[in-house]
Each structure stands twice: as C-alpha cells, then as structure tokens.
Design an enzyme around this catalytic site. Sequence first.
Site, short mmCIF file in Angstrom:
data_model
loop_
_atom_site.label_atom_id
_atom_site.label_comp_id
_atom_site.label_asym_id
_atom_site.label_seq_id
_atom_site.Cartn_x
_atom_site.Cartn_y
_atom_site.Cartn_z
N LYS A 9 0.84 -1.20 0.00
CA LYS A 9 0.00 0.00 0.00
C LYS A 9 0.87 1.24 0.00
O LYS A 9 0.62 2.21 -0.72
CB LYS A 9 -0.93 -0.01 1.23
CG LYS A 9 -2.07 -1.01 1.09
CD LYS A 9 -2.85 -1.23 2.37
CE LYS A 9 -3.89 -2.34 2.16
NZ LYS A 9 -4.59 -2.75 3.37
N ASP A 15 -11.16 3.03 4.18
CA ASP A 15 -11.66 1.67 4.02
C ASP A 15 -13.18 1.63 3.85
O ASP A 15 -13.74 0.60 3.49
CB ASP A 15 -11.27 0.82 5.25
CG ASP A 15 -10.06 -0.06 4.98
OD1 ASP A 15 -9.80 -0.36 3.80
OD2 ASP A 15 -9.39 -0.43 5.95
N GLN A 24 -4.68 -1.47 9.59
CA GLN A 24 -4.63 -2.78 8.94
C GLN A 24 -5.26 -3.86 9.83
O GLN A 24 -4.90 -3.99 11.01
CB GLN A 24 -3.16 -3.13 8.63
CG GLN A 24 -2.97 -4.44 7.88
CD GLN A 24 -3.58 -4.42 6.48
OE1 GLN A 24 -3.44 -3.46 5.73
NE2 GLN A 24 -4.28 -5.49 6.13
#
Length: 281
Positions: free
Chosen positions: A52, A119, A96
């Site tokens: 990422k 997200d 995460q």
Amino acid sequence: MILIDGKKAATELRQELKQEVMQLKTQHNKVPGLTVILIGDMAPSQIYVKNKEKAAKEVGLKSEIIKFPDTIEENIVLKKIEELNEDVSVSGILVQLPLPKHIDKQKVIETISPLKDVDGFHPMNVGNLSSGYESSVPCTPLGCYLMIKKIEPNLSGKKAVIVGRSNLNGKPMAQLLLKENCTVTVTHSKTKDLKTECLEADIIVAAVGIPELVKGDWVKKDAIVIDVGINKTENGLVGDVAFDEVSKVAKALTPVPGGVGPMTIACLLKNTIDCFKRSQK
Ligand code: NAD
C-alpha cells in the site's frame, strides 16, 4: 469471452490518479496523505502495508506507516487515531486488519473520522452508501464495480446476484449495484438453491472463500462474472469461481490472481484522493 485484466485496469486507474495528484498539488500546493497503522508483526499484514505504501508513493501521495507492537494498549491506538483525525496533512487513515484480540475492532473503526475513513468501514459511510449519498466505499467492491462498469456502462435493469454477504464485500457490492438500478439478490450460506439464483443473473459477484464454488452450469450465457475469492489450495491460488468451466459460458470473467486483487489497492489510493478532495470543499 472477455478476460477482465485487473492488472491493466489497476495500472490505468493509477495513471489517472497520478495525473489527478499532480493537478491537486498545483491547485492546493499540497498532496493527499495516507497514514496506515500496523499493529503486530503478522507477515501477511506487513506485506499488504508495504504494498500500500509503495503504491501510494508511486501516484505521488504522501504516505506514512505507524507501527505498534501487538502488546500495545487499545487506548494508545485510539489516541493516535484521534491525533491523526486532527492532522490536516493526513487525508486518509487505515488501520490494517486483523487486530490483536484485546483491541476492539469496531471501536477502532468508529474512532477514525468518517471523512478520513479510506476503508469505508465507518457506520456513517456504511449508512451513506446504503442511502445513496456520497461516501467512502470499501476498496474491493469499489474495484469490482469499476470493472463491471467498464464492461457494461448501463447496468439499469440488470439482475445481479452477489454470493456472500460480508460487510467487507457482499453488502457494499449490493449497494453499489442497487444504486445503478440493478435488481440485486444477496445470497449467503443459508440460501436454499444457490445454483438457481445464479442462473438468473446477468452479473455474478462471488465473495465467499470457497474454492471454485460457482460452477459452469450455474452461469447464464453472456453473464459478467467477478471472482473476489482468494483461496490457497494444493494447486495454488484459486477463486470462488470454477474458472475453466465458467470461462466457456460467461461474457466476461476476472481471473484469480490478476483480477480483483490489483484493483483493491488502486481503489485505496482513489479513496484517499477522494477524501482529500472532500476535505478541500
Ligand atoms: P467472509 O468470510 O467474511 O464472508 C463470506 C460470506 O460467504 C458470508 O457472508 C457467508 O454467508 C457466505 N457463504 C459461506 N458459505 C457459503 C455458501 N456455501 N454459499 C453461499 N454463500 C456462502 O469473507 P470475505 O471477507 O467477504 O471474503 C470472501 C473471499 O474474498 C475470501 O476468499 C477472501 O480471501 C477474498 N477477498 C479478496 C479480496 C481481494 O482483494 N481480491 C479482498 C477481500 C477478500
């Protein structure tokens, strides 16, 4: 049959985003920033986070990783998120997953400002998406949606069957297709006759986690089939769709690997840029 090349689609999207970041830099004299919080040292999470960061830097975003040991106390993580919420150089925050057991995932998700929730997991974004308002959308279904739209720009009236109802994939996918005026059926582990449901579909999105669940004789001729599944088997990585069989009947199909996966990270970058743009309004 159209083999939907996720790598190519992701490369194209990243090129577009790179251009956009350059324009934003000229316009605002700053670039969007993505901060990823990584807790613990689980190998897969470390790899995801590294990928990422690399992808973010490639399109010109400011990127930062904050690492905590897996013994970190929950309140310290929440405090850090609150600091990042206030930091104007941070456009997007991602924690995460999975988290160590002693940290409450939902508390973490709800502490991230909905305006920085790249997200798309915050209840406010989930609600906005289901109400048809502007929101961050979870990256994987967003990537699937963009690939479907490339194949079929007008989805109005199409019958879509989503296999799997997770918050991460199935539910947001259903909302995205509803917004496009599809008639959407969401199926799951208690669905009585999955084959019959799938046979009705112009579009199938499989997000289950069962290797090759969707068979060739479950798919209508000329359906678009998107395979989100990633399953490790003795024969390597396979999706939730029996690729060889389904490729003989479908109009378009994503491979595994090289389909949905590459688009997921590209959509994270897109979400970061979109959060930045909303913050400048
Ligand atoms: P999940 O385990 O949270 O949800 C699975 C869903 O499938 C559940 O809603 C369950 O009801 C349904 N299900 C289980 N058995 C079923 C059956 N026999 N028939 C119909 N439905 C059934 O999974 P998830 O997080 O949505 O992930 C699904 C798959 O997608 C996994 O293989 C995961 O690794 C993969 N994945 C891929 C990406 C990517 O970027 N490509 C991202 C996230 C997840």
